[in-house]
Design a protein around this motif. Structure first.
Motif, mmCIF file in Angstrom:
data_model
loop_
_atom_site.group_PDB
_atom_site.id
_atom_site.type_symbol
_atom_site.label_atom_id
_atom_site.label_comp_id
_atom_site.label_asym_id
_atom_site.label_seq_id
_atom_site.Cartn_x
_atom_site.Cartn_y
_atom_site.Cartn_z
ATOM 1 N N LEU A 160 0.661 -1.326 -0.154
ATOM 2 C CA LEU A 160 -0.212 0.058 -0.602
ATOM 3 C C LEU A 160 0.682 1.402 0.169
ATOM 4 O O LEU A 160 1.078 2.131 -0.346
ATOM 5 C CB LEU A 160 -1.066 0.209 0.975
ATOM 6 C CG LEU A 160 -1.667 -1.041 1.669
ATOM 7 C CD1 LEU A 160 -2.746 -1.041 2.347
ATOM 8 C CD2 LEU A 160 -2.959 -0.683 -0.082
ATOM 9 N N ARG B 299 2.070 1.865 -3.698
ATOM 10 C CA ARG B 299 1.666 2.295 -4.643
ATOM 11 C C ARG B 299 0.601 3.915 -4.142
ATOM 12 O O ARG B 299 -0.057 4.195 -5.105
ATOM 13 C CB ARG B 299 0.159 1.368 -4.597
ATOM 14 C CG ARG B 299 -0.099 0.189 -5.187
ATOM 15 C CD ARG B 299 -0.705 -0.780 -4.812
ATOM 16 N NE ARG B 299 -1.066 -2.533 -4.911
ATOM 17 C CZ ARG B 299 -1.767 -3.639 -5.613
ATOM 18 N NH1 ARG B 299 -3.224 -3.118 -5.517
ATOM 19 N NH2 ARG B 299 -1.156 -4.362 -5.889
ATOM 20 N N SER B 300 1.234 4.173 -2.955
ATOM 21 C CA SER B 300 -0.169 5.023 -2.098
ATOM 22 C C SER B 300 1.355 6.505 -3.354
ATOM 23 O O SER B 300 0.553 7.255 -3.497
ATOM 24 C CB SER B 300 0.671 6.098 -1.528
ATOM 25 O OG SER B 300 1.504 6.250 -0.273
#
Length: 91
Positions: A64, A67-68
Motif C-alpha cells: 500500500l 502504491r500510494s
C-alpha cells in the motif's frame, strides 16, 4: 544500463518495526504460547492475531505504501519530494 531505485517503506521505520523484529517477536510469542498453554483453542487464540499482524505489516502495508506514491526515492531528498507552492500561485 539503468539502475532502478528500490523504494522500501522499511527505511522509514525504526529498528523495532523492521520485518525481522516483527517476525522474531511473533515467533517468540507463538512458540511461548505453544509451550506454556495447554488447551489448543487458547494457543490458536494467541496465534491468530499475530498471523493477522504479520499479514498486514509484512505484506499488505508495504504494498500500500508503494502504491500510494508517498515514498521518496534514493536520489530525492525530502525537500525535492515535497511539492513547492509559490506565493503567486496562491492568489
Amino acid at each position: 544500463m539503468s539502475t532502478r531505485n528500490s523504494l522500501s517503506p522499511w527505511s522509514y521505520k525504526p529498528w523495532w518495526c523492521q520485518p525481522w523484529s516483527i517476525l522474531l517477536t511473533g515467533i517468540i510469542i507463538i512458540a511461548s504460547s505453544w509451550m506454556l498453554l495447554d488447551p489448543l483453542w487458547l494457543r490458536i487464540l494467541v496465534s491468530c492475531p499475530i498471523l493477522v499482524w504479520w499479514f498486514y505489516f509484512l505484506l499488505l502495508w508495504p504494498e500500500l505504501m508503494r502504491r500510494s506514491g508517498g515514498l521518496i526515492g534514493d536520489d530525492q531528498s525530502p525537500e525535492e519530494a515535497t511539492p513547492q507552492v509559490r506565493k503567486s500561485e496562491l492568489n
